[in-house]
Design an enzyme around this catalytic site. Structure first.
Site, PDB file in Angstrom:
ATOM      1  N   ASP A  41       1.614  53.908 -18.879  1.00 52.79           N
ATOM      2  CA  ASP A  41       2.730  53.071 -18.444  1.00 52.79           C
ATOM      3  C   ASP A  41       2.290  52.358 -17.147  1.00 52.79           C
ATOM      4  O   ASP A  41       1.283  52.741 -16.541  1.00 52.79           O
ATOM      5  CB  ASP A  41       3.922  54.013 -18.190  1.00 52.79           C
ATOM      6  CG  ASP A  41       5.023  53.356 -17.428  1.00 52.79           C
ATOM      7  OD1 ASP A  41       5.534  52.332 -17.901  1.00 52.79           O
ATOM      8  OD2 ASP A  41       5.370  53.846 -16.323  1.00 52.79           O
ATOM      9  N   ASP A  54       4.745  50.541 -14.264  1.00 58.50           N
ATOM     10  CA  ASP A  54       5.574  50.752 -13.068  1.00 58.50           C
ATOM     11  C   ASP A  54       5.755  52.234 -12.764  1.00 58.50           C
ATOM     12  O   ASP A  54       6.200  53.005 -13.593  1.00 58.50           O
ATOM     13  CB  ASP A  54       6.969  50.136 -13.270  1.00 58.50           C
ATOM     14  CG  ASP A  54       6.948  48.619 -13.207  1.00 58.50           C
ATOM     15  OD1 ASP A  54       6.223  48.070 -12.367  1.00 58.50           O
ATOM     16  OD2 ASP A  54       7.678  47.985 -14.000  1.00 58.50           O
TER      17      ASP A  54
HETATM   18  P1  TMP Z   1       7.496  50.456 -16.906  1.00 58.20           P
HETATM   19  O1  TMP Z   1       7.688  50.623 -18.392  1.00 58.20           O
HETATM   20  O2  TMP Z   1       6.183  49.794 -16.585  1.00 58.20           O
HETATM   21  O3  TMP Z   1       7.716  51.702 -16.128  1.00 58.20           O
HETATM   22  O4  TMP Z   1       8.602  49.369 -16.388  1.00 58.20           O
HETATM   23  C1  TMP Z   1       9.967  49.620 -16.444  1.00 58.20           C
HETATM   24  C2  TMP Z   1      10.625  49.798 -15.097  1.00 58.20           C
HETATM   25  O5  TMP Z   1      11.203  48.550 -14.675  1.00 58.20           O
HETATM   26  C3  TMP Z   1      11.793  50.768 -15.186  1.00 58.20           C
HETATM   27  O6  TMP Z   1      11.516  51.947 -14.473  1.00 58.20           O
HETATM   28  C4  TMP Z   1      12.966  50.036 -14.543  1.00 58.20           C
HETATM   29  C5  TMP Z   1      12.372  48.834 -13.907  1.00 58.20           C
HETATM   30  N1  TMP Z   1      13.262  47.649 -13.891  1.00 58.20           N
HETATM   31  C6  TMP Z   1      13.596  47.081 -12.658  1.00 58.20           C
HETATM   32  O7  TMP Z   1      13.160  47.576 -11.604  1.00 58.20           O
HETATM   33  N2  TMP Z   1      14.420  45.988 -12.626  1.00 58.20           N
HETATM   34  C7  TMP Z   1      14.917  45.404 -13.777  1.00 58.20           C
HETATM   35  O8  TMP Z   1      15.650  44.394 -13.721  1.00 58.20           O
HETATM   36  C8  TMP Z   1      14.567  46.014 -15.035  1.00 58.20           C
HETATM   37  C9  TMP Z   1      15.099  45.436 -16.319  1.00 58.20           C
HETATM   38  C10 TMP Z   1      13.728  47.116 -15.030  1.00 58.20           C
HETATM   39 MG    MG Z   2       7.324  53.509 -15.402  1.00 59.62          MG
END
Ligand code: TMP
Ligand code: MG
Length: 282
Positions: free
Chosen positions: A34, A36
């Site tokens: 993953d 974030d």
């Molecule tokens: P990931 O799959 O790379 O972890 O990315 C998803 C992350 O993005 C999740 O933990 C929530 C975050 N997110 C935000 O910070 N702001 C937003 O507007 C959205 C839709 C998701």
């Molecule tokens: Mg993540």
């Protein structure tokens, strides 16, 4: 702090080491990670770091957008990370979050050219050791899939600015769509959110078929949704490393049940890197 099922991990690592005898790392191992809060930090020097979406919030978008995006995050992030809610309860809320968030972004006239500056002035930060991780996997030509519910254009830029995007790395994520003037008009494909990473539509892509014949996989995530990033890939051994960044006390037992290694409030990739050393550099 690492919370580990030691017996299982030792067995898995031995399996990994044995599979190395059957072929080169490129033939037998694959990484699915993953982005974030897995490849990037949750906290840096006491401050919460930006996710891909938050990178845009920190940029020069209209104040009204920032306010609405913040309200959405304050509403839905606690739902995403609430260990007391089932995935079934969370899914409709995540669809709501991503739909509203992407709808808002479409109204902001984001230009392709602004992304570079948004990223360089943001608080998004790859974990300590991430460059070594990428370089080591490139050295052995191990395929790396970055599977993210964030934004692909931002991920590429973060990696470009803070490390190196090698040709063994592949990103599956939400990619922006731009018009001929270079203005963002929406997203290219159906939404990827944190709890639909198991969907067939995504896994039908050529890339997934490519990783299916590997025997060993290291899967890395920070959400319970990430556990399903490689569903359908029939590998013999899968080592699951989970980063537990927040709500530690209430989530630890659940994470320990679901992941083989749980890294608690660890802003580095030291554990996966040591693991790679023991597997690849023998
Ligand atoms: P990931 O799959 O790379 O972890 O990315 C998803 C992350 O993005 C999740 O933990 C929530 C975050 N997110 C935000 O910070 N702001 C937003 O507007 C959205 C839709 C998701
Ligand atoms: Mg993540």
């Amino acid at each position: 702090m690492a919370q580990t099922n030691y017996r299982l991990c030792v067995i898995l690592i031995l399996h990994f080491q044995n599979t190395m005898k059957k072929g080169s790392p490129a033939q037998v191992v694959t990484i699915v990670a993953d982005f974030d809060r897995t490849l990037t930090k949750y906290i840096h020097k006491g401050h919460v770091c930006a996710t891909c979406h938050y990178v845009l919030e920190e940029g020069s978008l209209p104040e009204l957008y920032k306010e609405k995006a913040r309200t959405l995050r304050d509403t839905y992030f606690p739902i995403e990370t609430n260990p007391k809610l089932s995935v079934e309860e969370k899914i409709p809320k995540m669809i709501e979050w991503w739909t509203k968030s992407h709808g808002l972004l479409e109204t902001c006239e984001i230009s392709r050219d602004s992304i570079q500056h948004c990223v360089s002035s943001s608080t998004a930060k790859l974990r300590d050791g991430c460059s070594w991780f990428f370089d080591e996997l490139k050295k052995y030509e191990v395929p790396v899939l970055i599977f993210s519910a964030g934004i692909g254009d931002i991920i590429e830029e973060v990696i470009k600015q803070q490390s190196t995007m090698h040709d063994n790395m592949h990103i599956v994520s939400n990619y922006m769509k731009f018009n001929e003037k270079g203005q963002m008009t929406g997203f290219q494909n159906a939404i990827i959110h944190v709890y639909n990473k198991n969907e067939n539509a995504i896994h039908d892509s050529a890339y997934f078929q490519n990783i299916e014949h590997k025997t060993s996989m290291i899967l890395m995530g920070d959400s319970l949704g990430d556990l399903h990033m490689a569903d359908g890939a029939e590998v013999d051994h899968k080592l699951k490393i989970g980063f537990l960044n927040t709500r530690v006390e209430e989530s630890l037992e659940l994470y320990k049940k679901k992941y083989d290694i749980v890294l608690v409030e660890d802003e580095t990739l030291d554990v996966p890197n040591n693991l790679l050393r023991s597997i690849l550099e023998r």
